[in-house]
Design an enzyme around this catalytic site. Structure first.
Site, PDB file in Angstrom:
ATOM      1  N   TYR A 111       6.407   5.935  -8.480  1.00 16.32           N
ATOM      2  CA  TYR A 111       5.808   6.533  -9.671  1.00 16.32           C
ATOM      3  C   TYR A 111       6.886   7.011 -10.647  1.00 16.32           C
ATOM      4  CZ  TYR A 111       1.645   6.109  -6.865  1.00 16.32           C
ATOM      5  OH  TYR A 111       0.627   5.581  -6.100  1.00 16.32           O
ATOM      6  N   GLU A 139       2.437  -8.272  12.207  1.00 16.32           N
ATOM      7  CA  GLU A 139       1.811  -8.327  10.878  1.00 16.32           C
ATOM      8  C   GLU A 139       2.675  -9.148   9.917  1.00 16.32           C
ATOM      9  OE1 GLU A 139      -1.043  -7.382   9.858  1.00 16.32           O
ATOM     10  OE2 GLU A 139      -1.785  -5.822  11.201  1.00 16.32           O
ATOM     11  N   LYS A 167       1.188  -1.649   6.795  1.00 14.73           N
ATOM     12  CA  LYS A 167       0.645  -0.492   6.086  1.00 14.73           C
ATOM     13  C   LYS A 167       0.049   0.463   7.108  1.00 14.73           C
ATOM     14  CE  LYS A 167      -2.534   1.052   2.514  1.00 14.73           C
ATOM     15  NZ  LYS A 167      -3.499   0.673   1.479  1.00 14.73           N
ATOM     16  N   ARG A 169      -5.728   9.586  -3.267  1.00 14.92           N
ATOM     17  CA  ARG A 169      -7.198   9.631  -3.174  1.00 14.92           C
ATOM     18  C   ARG A 169      -7.767  10.370  -4.379  1.00 14.92           C
ATOM     19  NH1 ARG A 169      -7.636   9.036   2.827  1.00 14.92           N
ATOM     20  NH2 ARG A 169      -6.383   7.154   3.043  1.00 14.92           N
ATOM     21  N   SER A 180       2.173   8.261  -3.004  1.00 13.90           N
ATOM     22  CA  SER A 180       1.790   9.479  -3.732  1.00 13.90           C
ATOM     23  C   SER A 180       2.264  10.758  -3.058  1.00 13.90           C
ATOM     24  CB  SER A 180       0.266   9.510  -3.901  1.00 13.90           C
ATOM     25  OG  SER A 180      -0.388   9.465  -2.643  1.00 13.90           O
ATOM     26  N   LYS A 210       4.678   0.112   3.786  1.00 13.46           N
ATOM     27  CA  LYS A 210       4.112   1.286   3.133  1.00 13.46           C
ATOM     28  C   LYS A 210       3.564   2.250   4.161  1.00 13.46           C
ATOM     29  CE  LYS A 210       0.317   2.348   0.035  1.00 13.46           C
ATOM     30  NZ  LYS A 210      -0.814   1.778  -0.658  1.00 13.46           N
ATOM     31  N   ARG A 256      -8.937   5.595   7.836  1.00 15.80           N
ATOM     32  CA  ARG A 256      -8.827   4.134   7.834  1.00 15.80           C
ATOM     33  C   ARG A 256      -8.141   3.615   9.096  1.00 15.80           C
ATOM     34  NH1 ARG A 256     -10.273   3.656   2.601  1.00 15.80           N
ATOM     35  NH2 ARG A 256      -9.107   4.675   0.923  1.00 15.80           N
TER      36      ARG A 256
HETATM   37  C1  PBG Z   1      -5.722   1.362  -0.753  1.00 20.87           C
HETATM   38  C2  PBG Z   1      -4.449   1.952  -1.237  1.00 20.87           C
HETATM   39  C3  PBG Z   1      -3.978   3.220  -0.953  1.00 20.87           C
HETATM   40  C4  PBG Z   1      -2.763   3.344  -1.609  1.00 20.87           C
HETATM   41  C5  PBG Z   1      -2.526   2.167  -2.284  1.00 20.87           C
HETATM   42  N1  PBG Z   1      -3.584   1.300  -2.017  1.00 20.87           N
HETATM   43  C6  PBG Z   1      -4.589   4.348  -0.229  1.00 20.87           C
HETATM   44  C7  PBG Z   1      -5.111   4.154   1.117  1.00 20.87           C
HETATM   45  O1  PBG Z   1      -4.825   3.191   1.801  1.00 20.87           O
HETATM   46  O2  PBG Z   1      -5.844   5.039   1.514  1.00 20.87           O
HETATM   47  C8  PBG Z   1      -1.904   4.564  -1.570  1.00 20.87           C
HETATM   48  C9  PBG Z   1      -0.842   4.650  -2.593  1.00 20.87           C
HETATM   49  C10 PBG Z   1      -0.240   6.005  -2.690  1.00 20.87           C
HETATM   50  O3  PBG Z   1      -0.542   6.902  -1.873  1.00 20.87           O
HETATM   51  O4  PBG Z   1       0.568   6.190  -3.601  1.00 20.87           O
HETATM   52  N2  PBG Z   1      -6.084   0.217  -1.411  1.00 20.87           N
END
Ligand code: PBG
Length: 325
Positions: free
Chosen positions: A315, A235, A198, A208, A276, A250, A219
């Protein structure tokens, strides 16, 4: 040029193209991420993700039933607590009455075993600082204290009826600790969908808003650097050794090389999350008439499958499933 050098021969008709298509896209490959928000009486659209909603418990059940009817492979649930309920350790995440656990019970009651119910096992929606874990006095995210909280969260989610736990926090050792915790509590059948690779991505922006995140900063001390490829294999190995049932990459579209690396080496099924920002980009360009919406969506999903994903979180899962049926 002779008659031998003519690959177009197999592209001539739809029937020929169908016969030789290497990659398939079916509703069962698609998982719908969903948001359930505390205090809502009806669904509220997320402005940066037109067509995606924060759900009330009622509208969640309805949308889940529709998705299952369309044939999706699974549902991944995120919870959005009231702002006043957030705290430093994300207490509501492990509270059986927290919104995510209530949402999981509602899904289990509505769709039962007709699909696979997945839960986001991460604290960021529930903490007042918005980080995915517990913040240490020095301001950093405390790995091991966070993992302890994840185990508590995992147990509550297993109790609430989740089939798979989506460990999205990128803390070291989270998969193994959750596996041990689940086993010790007798939850041998609750699986782990491990976010193995990730990346710290700018494309999470709309999410967010979707979860009303409180995050200031970024992060980058726990999510991976987009510059790195090899690290994802490390990982992956760790998550497999710790007992991951499914591994995920991801985001998806800017990381298709990583997805291919992971798919080539994984001994368990591989998922990818079309996030997203990927949804927002295609949606916005299509709204402007700059790209064809349906064609772009199906092409993007096919590309993610072709790169090696057995499962795609998107989505568009319900809508695309309708198209594909
Ligand atoms: C964090 C989390 C995130 C997403 C899923 N789980 C955001 C992040 O890591 O800041 C993002 C999913 C998306 O952008 O559709 N638990």
């Amino acid at each position: 040029m002779t008659g031998i050098d003519r690959p177009r021969r197999l592209r001539r008709t739809p029937a020929l193209r169908r016969l030789v298509a290497e990659t398939t896209l079916e509703p069962r490959h698609l998982v719908l991420p969903m948001f359930v928000a505390d205090g809502l009486t009806e669904a509220r659209e997320i402005s940066s993700m037109p067509g995606v909603h924060q759900h009330s418990l009622d509208s969640l059940r309805k949308a889940a039933a529709e998705a299952v009817e369309a044939g999706v492979g699974g549902l991944m649930l995120f919870g959005v607590p009231l702002a006043a309920d957030k705290d430093a350790v994300g207490s509501r995440a492990s509270d059986p009455d927290g919104i995510l656990n209530r949402g999981l019970r509602a899904l289990a009651a509505e769709v039962g075993d007709a699909t696979v119910i997945m839960a986001d096992t991460c604290l960021d929606e529930f903490t007042d600082h918005g980080h995915c874990g517990v913040v240490a006095p020095d301001g950093g995210v405390d790995n091991d204290a966070t993992v302890e909280r994840y185990v508590e969260m995992a147990l509550a989610q297993a109790e609430a009826g989740a089939d798979l736990l989506g460990t999205s926090g990128m803390m070291d050792g989270q998969v193994g600790a959750i596996r041990d915790g689940l086993d010790a509590a007798g939850h041998l059948d609750t699986g782990i969908l491990a976010y193995a690779a990730k990346y710290a991505s700018a494309f999470y922006g709309p999410f967010r808003e979707a979860v009303a995140s409180s995050l200031q900063g970024d992060r980058r001390t726990y999510q991976q650097d987009p510059a790195n490829r090899r690290e994802s294999l490390r990982e992956l190995e760790l998550d497999l050794a710790e007992g991951a049932d499914i591994v995920m990459v991801k985001p998806a579209m800017s990381y298709l090389d990583i997805l291919r690396d992971v798919a080539d080496r994984s001994t368990v099924p591989v998922a990818a999350y079309q996030i997203s920002g990927e949804y927002a980009m295609i949606t916005a360009a299509a709204e402007r008439g700059w790209i064809d919406r349906r064609g772009s969506i199906l092409e993007s999903l096919t590309g993610i499958r072709r790169a090696g994903a057995d499962i795609v979180l998107t989505y568009w899962a319900t809508e695309a499933s309708h198209w594909l049926r």
